[in-house]
Design a protein around this motif. Structure first.
Motif, PDB file in Angstrom:
ATOM      1  N   GLU A 136     -45.921  40.226 -19.429  1.00  0.00           N
ATOM      2  CA  GLU A 136     -45.363  39.595 -20.287  1.00  0.00           C
ATOM      3  C   GLU A 136     -46.635  38.413 -20.475  1.00  0.00           C
ATOM      4  OE1 GLU A 136     -41.281  38.423 -21.861  1.00  0.00           O
ATOM      5  OE2 GLU A 136     -40.999  38.658 -19.926  1.00  0.00           O
ATOM      6  N   GLN A 137     -47.496  38.545 -20.169  1.00  0.00           N
ATOM      7  CA  GLN A 137     -48.744  38.443 -19.595  1.00  0.00           C
ATOM      8  C   GLN A 137     -49.174  38.854 -19.114  1.00  0.00           C
ATOM      9  OE1 GLN A 137     -47.867  33.700 -18.282  1.00  0.00           O
ATOM     10  NE2 GLN A 137     -50.219  33.412 -17.966  1.00  0.00           N
ATOM     11  N   ASN A 138     -50.893  38.561 -19.898  1.00  0.00           N
ATOM     12  CA  ASN A 138     -51.766  39.276 -19.152  1.00  0.00           C
ATOM     13  C   ASN A 138     -51.426  40.896 -18.757  1.00  0.00           C
ATOM     14  OD1 ASN A 138     -53.134  36.742 -18.267  1.00  0.00           O
ATOM     15  ND2 ASN A 138     -52.250  36.474 -16.572  1.00  0.00           N
ATOM     16  N   ASP A 139     -51.022  41.573 -18.533  1.00  0.00           N
ATOM     17  CA  ASP A 139     -51.004  43.250 -18.673  1.00  0.00           C
ATOM     18  C   ASP A 139     -50.403  43.518 -20.224  1.00  0.00           C
ATOM     19  OD1 ASP A 139     -50.986  43.351 -15.555  1.00  0.00           O
ATOM     20  OD2 ASP A 139     -49.393  43.315 -15.456  1.00  0.00           O
ATOM     21  N   ALA A 140     -50.200  42.369 -21.171  1.00  0.00           N
ATOM     22  CA  ALA A 140     -50.147  43.361 -21.980  1.00  0.00           C
ATOM     23  C   ALA A 140     -51.118  42.708 -23.312  1.00  0.00           C
ATOM     24  CB  ALA A 140     -49.141  41.917 -22.930  1.00  0.00           C
ATOM     25  N   ARG A 158     -48.078  32.355 -22.564  1.00  0.00           N
ATOM     26  CA  ARG A 158     -48.016  32.254 -21.008  1.00  0.00           C
ATOM     27  C   ARG A 158     -46.217  32.554 -20.633  1.00  0.00           C
ATOM     28  NH1 ARG A 158     -48.515  27.075 -19.752  1.00  0.00           N
ATOM     29  NH2 ARG A 158     -49.146  27.542 -17.815  1.00  0.00           N
ATOM     30  N   MET A 159     -46.522  33.380 -20.826  1.00  0.00           N
ATOM     31  CA  MET A 159     -44.482  33.478 -20.548  1.00  0.00           C
ATOM     32  C   MET A 159     -43.999  33.550 -19.292  1.00  0.00           C
ATOM     33  SD  MET A 159     -43.655  33.972 -23.474  1.00  0.00           S
ATOM     34  CE  MET A 159     -41.678  35.124 -23.152  1.00  0.00           C
ATOM     35  N   VAL A 160     -45.195  34.614 -18.322  1.00  0.00           N
ATOM     36  CA  VAL A 160     -44.988  33.935 -16.732  1.00  0.00           C
ATOM     37  C   VAL A 160     -44.882  32.524 -16.399  1.00  0.00           C
ATOM     38  CG1 VAL A 160     -45.382  34.865 -14.722  1.00  0.00           C
ATOM     39  CG2 VAL A 160     -45.190  36.148 -16.753  1.00  0.00           C
TER      40      VAL A 160
END
Length: 271
Positions: free
Chosen positions: A209-213, A223-225
């Motif tokens: 959900e963050q950076n890998d998307a 900044r979900m994580v």
């Protein structure tokens, strides 16, 4: 070999029933879905897990409970009542209803404001506590001390807001990919004033959900994580030993629900 049309019939979710309700608390329509374990309830009653966004999440959570509670001694999930609370139609989601019911007010950032009515969380909580739970408990004996709440995304924000404002409303809270970005300052204010509570808390999020998307720049900005890990640390400082934070490495905002459902059911069992 040919099959006649009569060879097929609708698939019915085992042990599940549903009904429409017009809430006295806010005048809006909801579909309550109920899954009840087989057999007699324990003397104190079954534990109960309320699942928000019931149109989307109820089948997943109800079937996960049915399968895992078949061998409670191995899975750590005991038989429990699952109550889905969703929109009054048969679609998975109602975006306008979600924004109204799961939020205590407008979002903090202007880019997210003005699209839908907001601020109905207090009335929705009253509906859950005063109407939905009694209706479900009228069908099967439920332990009033073991009623838990599960919410995903904006419903996860609602669960955290209830935790920080009314911690004793539920025995446990599972917030999956919570939309902390909606108004993090309100949650942090609530955490700062949070008093001791026996409630257990699960915060879960998918690493993707963050950076890998990369295709979802808006979600990355939220900044979900990082937000889940930060809030989890703050909650742990206020409620030591009561908070569990899970970051699932291969999951995204949608897929994380199925994995987190197992953790939420174990949390509801442990209350």
């Amino acid at each position: 070999m040919s099959l006649s049309p009569q060879s097929w019939s609708p698939f019915v979710l085992p042990r599940a029933t549903t009904r429409l309700v017009t809430a006295a608390a806010n005048g809006h329509a909801y579909r309550l879905s109920l899954s009840v374990p087989k057999g007699a309830p324990p003397e104190a009653g079954f534990p109960m897990l309320l699942v928000l966004d019931g149109g989307a999440l109820f089948p997943t959570v109800a079937e996960t409970e049915r399968r895992l509670s078949h061998r409670s001694e191995v899975t750590g999930v005991e038989p429990m009542v699952i109550v889905g609370v969703g929109p009054g139609h048969t679609e998975m989601y109602d975006t306008a209803q979600r924004h109204r019911d799961f939020t205590p007010g407008p979002p903090l950032l202007a880019e997210d404001a003005g699209r839908f009515e907001t601020g109905g969380a207090e009335a929705f909580l009253a509906f859950l506590l005063d109407e939905a739970i009694p209706l479900a408990a009228g069908q099967v004996r439920v332990d009033p001390a073991r009623i838990s709440l599960m919410g995903h995304s904006l419903a996860g924000y609602f669960a955290l807001d209830v935790l920080t404002r009314r911690p004793d409303a539920f025995a446990a809270y599972a917030a999956v990919s919570p939309s902390i970005w909606w108004n993090p300052e309100r949650l942090l204010e609530g955490v700062a004033g949070l008093q001791e509570t026996p409630a257990g808390v699960l915060l879960a999020v998918g690493r993707r959900e963050q950076n890998d998307a990369p295709a979802d720049e808006r979600r990355n900005r939220r900044r979900m994580v990082d937000a889940v890990e930060d809030l989890g640390a703050r909650l742990s400082a206020r409620l030591p030993g009561r908070i569990r934070v899970e970051v699932f490495p291969d999951e995204d905002h949608a897929s994380v629900v199925s994995v987190a459902a197992v953790r939420a059911l174990r949390l509801a069992t442990a209350t």
